[in-house]
Design an enzyme around this catalytic site. Structure first.
Site, PDB file in Angstrom:
ATOM      1  N   LYS A 187       0.838  -1.317  -0.081  1.00 36.98           N
ATOM      2  CA  LYS A 187       0.222  -0.105  -0.132  1.00 36.98           C
ATOM      3  C   LYS A 187       0.823   1.408   0.171  1.00 36.98           C
ATOM      4  O   LYS A 187       0.705   2.225  -0.761  1.00 36.98           O
ATOM      5  CB  LYS A 187      -1.144  -0.029   1.309  1.00 36.98           C
ATOM      6  CG  LYS A 187      -1.720   1.162   1.310  1.00 36.98           C
ATOM      7  CD  LYS A 187      -2.904   1.058   2.368  1.00 36.98           C
ATOM      8  CE  LYS A 187      -3.609   2.152   2.657  1.00 36.98           C
ATOM      9  NZ  LYS A 187      -4.375   2.155   3.737  1.00 36.98           N
ATOM     10  N   GLU A 206      10.415  -4.464   4.565  1.00 40.95           N
ATOM     11  CA  GLU A 206      10.714  -5.985   4.278  1.00 40.95           C
ATOM     12  C   GLU A 206      10.443  -6.145   2.739  1.00 40.95           C
ATOM     13  O   GLU A 206      10.984  -6.788   1.851  1.00 40.95           O
ATOM     14  CB  GLU A 206       9.827  -6.846   4.907  1.00 40.95           C
ATOM     15  CG  GLU A 206       9.834  -6.772   6.516  1.00 40.95           C
ATOM     16  CD  GLU A 206       9.430  -5.991   7.241  1.00 40.95           C
ATOM     17  OE1 GLU A 206       8.975  -4.709   6.776  1.00 40.95           O
ATOM     18  OE2 GLU A 206       9.306  -6.155   8.338  1.00 40.95           O
ATOM     19  N   GLY A 208      -4.735  -1.859   5.039  1.00 40.96           N
ATOM     20  CA  GLY A 208      -4.107  -2.937   4.563  1.00 40.96           C
ATOM     21  C   GLY A 208      -4.749  -4.328   4.815  1.00 40.96           C
ATOM     22  O   GLY A 208      -4.789  -5.304   3.837  1.00 40.96           O
ATOM     23  N   ARG A 209      -5.269  -4.558   5.969  1.00 46.20           N
ATOM     24  CA  ARG A 209      -5.794  -5.816   6.491  1.00 46.20           C
ATOM     25  C   ARG A 209      -7.296  -5.956   5.760  1.00 46.20           C
ATOM     26  O   ARG A 209      -8.018  -7.163   6.138  1.00 46.20           O
ATOM     27  CB  ARG A 209      -5.699  -6.061   7.943  1.00 46.20           C
ATOM     28  CG  ARG A 209      -6.431  -4.934   8.731  1.00 46.20           C
ATOM     29  CD  ARG A 209      -5.944  -4.909  10.265  1.00 46.20           C
ATOM     30  NE  ARG A 209      -6.464  -3.664  11.097  1.00 46.20           N
ATOM     31  CZ  ARG A 209      -5.673  -2.643  11.324  1.00 46.20           C
ATOM     32  NH1 ARG A 209      -4.573  -2.509  10.629  1.00 46.20           N
ATOM     33  NH2 ARG A 209      -6.544  -1.550  11.884  1.00 46.20           N
ATOM     34  N   GLU A 225      -4.734  -6.834  14.761  1.00 42.97           N
ATOM     35  CA  GLU A 225      -4.183  -5.397  14.383  1.00 42.97           C
ATOM     36  C   GLU A 225      -5.364  -4.257  14.378  1.00 42.97           C
ATOM     37  O   GLU A 225      -5.203  -3.096  14.723  1.00 42.97           O
ATOM     38  CB  GLU A 225      -3.782  -5.363  12.912  1.00 42.97           C
ATOM     39  CG  GLU A 225      -2.544  -4.372  12.845  1.00 42.97           C
ATOM     40  CD  GLU A 225      -1.551  -4.432  11.246  1.00 42.97           C
ATOM     41  OE1 GLU A 225      -2.453  -4.145  10.394  1.00 42.97           O
ATOM     42  OE2 GLU A 225      -0.524  -4.616  11.596  1.00 42.97           O
ATOM     43  N   HIS A 265      -5.145 -33.594  17.424  1.00 44.03           N
ATOM     44  CA  HIS A 265      -3.930 -34.485  17.857  1.00 44.03           C
ATOM     45  C   HIS A 265      -2.879 -33.556  18.688  1.00 44.03           C
ATOM     46  O   HIS A 265      -1.670 -34.005  18.402  1.00 44.03           O
ATOM     47  CB  HIS A 265      -3.488 -35.162  16.739  1.00 44.03           C
ATOM     48  CG  HIS A 265      -4.347 -36.211  16.202  1.00 44.03           C
ATOM     49  ND1 HIS A 265      -4.613 -37.420  16.882  1.00 44.03           N
ATOM     50  CD2 HIS A 265      -5.570 -36.140  15.422  1.00 44.03           C
ATOM     51  CE1 HIS A 265      -5.567 -38.106  16.279  1.00 44.03           C
ATOM     52  NE2 HIS A 265      -5.987 -37.162  15.329  1.00 44.03           N
ATOM     53  N   LYS A 303       9.434  -0.621  14.259  1.00 46.81           N
ATOM     54  CA  LYS A 303       9.976  -0.305  12.980  1.00 46.81           C
ATOM     55  C   LYS A 303      10.951   0.458  13.006  1.00 46.81           C
ATOM     56  O   LYS A 303      11.910   0.456  12.632  1.00 46.81           O
ATOM     57  CB  LYS A 303       8.775   0.216  12.005  1.00 46.81           C
ATOM     58  CG  LYS A 303       7.963  -1.087  11.484  1.00 46.81           C
ATOM     59  CD  LYS A 303       7.163  -0.193  10.266  1.00 46.81           C
ATOM     60  CE  LYS A 303       5.804  -1.009  10.082  1.00 46.81           C
ATOM     61  NZ  LYS A 303       4.898  -0.277   9.381  1.00 46.81           N
TER      62      LYS A 303
HETATM   63  O1  F6P Z   1       3.339  -2.914   9.663  1.00 45.43           O
HETATM   64  C1  F6P Z   1       1.845  -3.143   9.561  1.00 45.43           C
HETATM   65  C2  F6P Z   1       1.299  -2.873   8.144  1.00 45.43           C
HETATM   66  O2  F6P Z   1       1.247  -1.467   8.103  1.00 45.43           O
HETATM   67  C3  F6P Z   1       0.076  -3.315   8.095  1.00 45.43           C
HETATM   68  O3  F6P Z   1      -1.058  -2.868   8.475  1.00 45.43           O
HETATM   69  C4  F6P Z   1       0.167  -3.609   6.532  1.00 45.43           C
HETATM   70  O4  F6P Z   1      -0.852  -4.465   6.172  1.00 45.43           O
HETATM   71  C5  F6P Z   1       1.549  -4.116   6.290  1.00 45.43           C
HETATM   72  O5  F6P Z   1       2.007  -3.341   7.269  1.00 45.43           O
HETATM   73  C6  F6P Z   1       1.982  -3.649   5.024  1.00 45.43           C
HETATM   74  O6  F6P Z   1       2.160  -2.577   4.580  1.00 45.43           O
HETATM   75  P1  F6P Z   1       2.246  -2.289   3.031  1.00 45.43           P
HETATM   76  O7  F6P Z   1       1.194  -2.642   2.172  1.00 45.43           O
HETATM   77  O8  F6P Z   1       2.241  -0.418   2.963  1.00 45.43           O
HETATM   78  O9  F6P Z   1       3.452  -2.596   2.528  1.00 45.43           O
END
Ligand code: F6P
Length: 540
Positions: free
Chosen positions: A205, A211, A266-267, A352, A383, A503
């Site tokens: 987003k 990452e 995002g979620r 979240e 199990h 972060k």
């Molecule tokens: O760190 C949490 C977050 O902001 C989530 O809410 C989001 O889904 C994820 O990181 C990834 O964010 P992006 O889509 O901006 O890379």
């Protein structure tokens, strides 16, 4: 408005609980129709909530709580595009992502539905080209592998949907997912792929997530190591983002970017362009069927009175279990192996969203908020951790999820699977008394070990078949449960400030790890020592 726990209805619920501690055995014995009475159907899903520790009075008070908490007003404000994400001053309109073409939903006076469909149409055209082999790689070869690079909401939904809907996927197109900044994730996902047949979707987003950017750069290096031509990036990378500037900066042509909007969290984004990998796998028609499933549950949530409203009832029962019965976790147990990533998806969606401890006006809550959500597919969990659910000291409410139609040609095994689902909810609710255990001839010293207290609450959700439509409706159900619980707890379910501190600290520490001067660390003694130990070990 007084604090939640000081409101008369909250106090009535607490008093009601203390006054009425009936066992599910007696609740069922007292009403032969209970198993039919506490059920509900919506958007293709059947909910049986009769094995919850509730009665008519509990429900009456919970519905009063929803009413007095302004759930309806907040729901309608969401649909009107009001900026109900208070701390980020944003509208919350994931429901617009699955709106029908002719619907109208405004944000700041602009109808957003045409924009949603314009992106869906572009995605469909692109997906069709890739699926038939018309979109070629840089060397003219057909694309055989899709690698989605993203994390959190830009990963968990697509991964979950990919697992869930494999039966609907084009089998000669392989989808893989890279999320972790651990290079092992990227390496494992790509080591056996041919760059000339691989398409990367960089899904973010913000297009700034550490990452995802690290993995996207690794992907570009991996591609160029073989193809040796910067121009190949255009054929092997597309982006999904709200940030065109950063996409262009990375080197992806914005003509190959699929956008979405700041009013999609995002979620809550797997049904936006973030679902491009899903659409590539299952095709535009199945993707539309999934959106229709979401939409059917949206319509139910938007228009049905609270007492017959599935997300509202499930949310209220969750609040009952968390805030009055003292449950600290909620298990989600799909009796459908394709839903194996559904609990992980729900963890971000719910925790979240509702893992907050201040209300909308910034004051400290005086009640618990989200439970810890977790789960694994049945029967595997049986199990493993079910021992604790049946005989442990903690109360773990469970949501069982199953399908009538088999998920494979092995029909007999499906009967066995579903027999296990029904058996588990029965065992949890009714248990086994000491008398029953003795009657089986159990030696007296073993009796306490073989007693099941029962009275452990569960919901059962059943749909006819696992399809894109039923999956969409199931996800929307939990989205709206999350919404209702957040509304009652008075929190902002749509921000996530809690992820920021870690972060920021990680960025500083990454710089410190890279530096050679050992004495510049100003953390606490534990963190300093750990970083020094790591730096020293890494140097060897
Ligand atoms: O760190 C949490 C977050 O902001 C989530 O809410 C989001 O889904 C994820 O990181 C990834 O964010 P992006 O889509 O901006 O890379």
């Amino acid at each position: 408005m007084p604090k939640l726990t000081e409101r008369p209805v909250w106090r009535s619920l607490a008093a009601h609980w203390r006054a009425r501690d009936a066992h599910l055995r007696s609740l069922f014995a007292g009403d032969a129709r209970r198993g039919e009475k506490y059920t509900l159907d919506a958007a293709g899903w059947h909910l049986d909530y009769s094995k919850q520790r509730i009665d008519d009075e509990t429900l009456r008070l919970l519905l009063q709580l929803a009413d007095e908490s302004g759930v309806v007003a907040r729901r309608d404000a969401m649909w009107r595009g009001e900026k109900i994400n208070n701390t980020e001053k944003r509208a919350v309109l994931h429901v617009a992502l699955r709106a029908a073409r002719e619907q109208k939903i405004d944000v700041d006076g602009n109808d957003v539905v045409p924009g949603v469909h314009a992106v869906l149409d572009r995605m469909a055209a692109f997906a069709a080209r890739v699926r038939v082999g018309d979109w070629k790689g840089h060397t003219g070869k057909r694309i055989r592998n899709i690698v989605n690079i993203g994390i959190g909401g830009s990963d968990l939904g697509p991964v979950m949907a990919h697992e869930a809907l494999r039966a609907f996927a084009q089998r000669d197109l392989q989808c893989r997912f890279v999320s972790n900044v651990d290079g092992a994730d990227f390496h494992e996902a790509t080591h056996d792929l041919k760059p000339e047949e691989t398409l990367f979707i960089v899904a973010s987003k913000t297009f700034t997530t550490q990452e995802t950017m690290a993995n996207a750069h690794a992907a570009r290096r991996w591609l160029l190591d073989t193809l040796k031509d910067d121009a190949s990036v255009g054929k092997h990378f597309v982006a999904v983002s709200t940030n065109a500037e950063k996409v262009a900066e990375f080197g992806i042509d914005t003509a190959n970017m699929f956008g979405f909007w700041d009013w999609v969290g995002g979620r809550y984004s797997m049904d936006s362009a973030i679902g491009l990998s899903t659409m590539l796998a299952i095709g535009p028609d199945h993707f539309r069927a999934m959106l229709d499933g979401f939409h059917a549950m949206d319509e139910h949530f938007h228009t049905t009175p609270l007492a017959q409203n599935m997300p509202v009832l499930m949310a209220l029962i969750g609040i009952w279990n968390t805030n009055f019965l003292g449950a600290t976790t909620q298990a989600v147990l799909p009796y459908a192996n394709p839903l194996k990533r559904f609990p992980a998806y729900l963890q971000q969606l719910v925790m979240e969203s509702n893992g907050k401890s201040v209300t909308l006006d910034g004051s400290r809550v005086d009640h618990d908020t989200s439970a810890v959500w977790w789960g694994e597919p049945g029967t595997n969990g049986q199990h493993s951790f079910y021992q604790l659910i049946h005989q442990g000291t903690r109360l773990i409410p469970c949501d069982f999820i199953g399908f009538v139609a088999p998920l494979s040609p092995l029909h007999e095994q499906h009967d066995l699977l579903m027999a296990n689902l029904f058996a588990q909810s029965e065992a949890l609710a009714f248990g086994k008394t000491a008398e029953q255990v003795r009657a089986e001839g159990t030696p007296e010293e073993l009796v306490p070990h073989r007693v099941f207290a029962g009275n452990r609450p569960s919901n059962t959700l059943l749909a006819q078949e696992l399809t894109p439509h039923s999956l969409g409706a199931l996800i929307a159900l939990y989205e709206h449960i999350t919404f209702v619980q957040g509304a009652i707890w008075g929190i902002d379910s749509f921000d996530q400030w809690g992820v920021e501190l870690g972060k920021q600290l990680a960025q500083n520490i990454a710089r410190e790890i890279a530096a050679t001067d050992n004495n510049d660390l100003t953390h606490d003694s534990s963190t300093n020592a750990l970083i020094r130990r790591y730096r020293a070990g890494r140097g060897e």
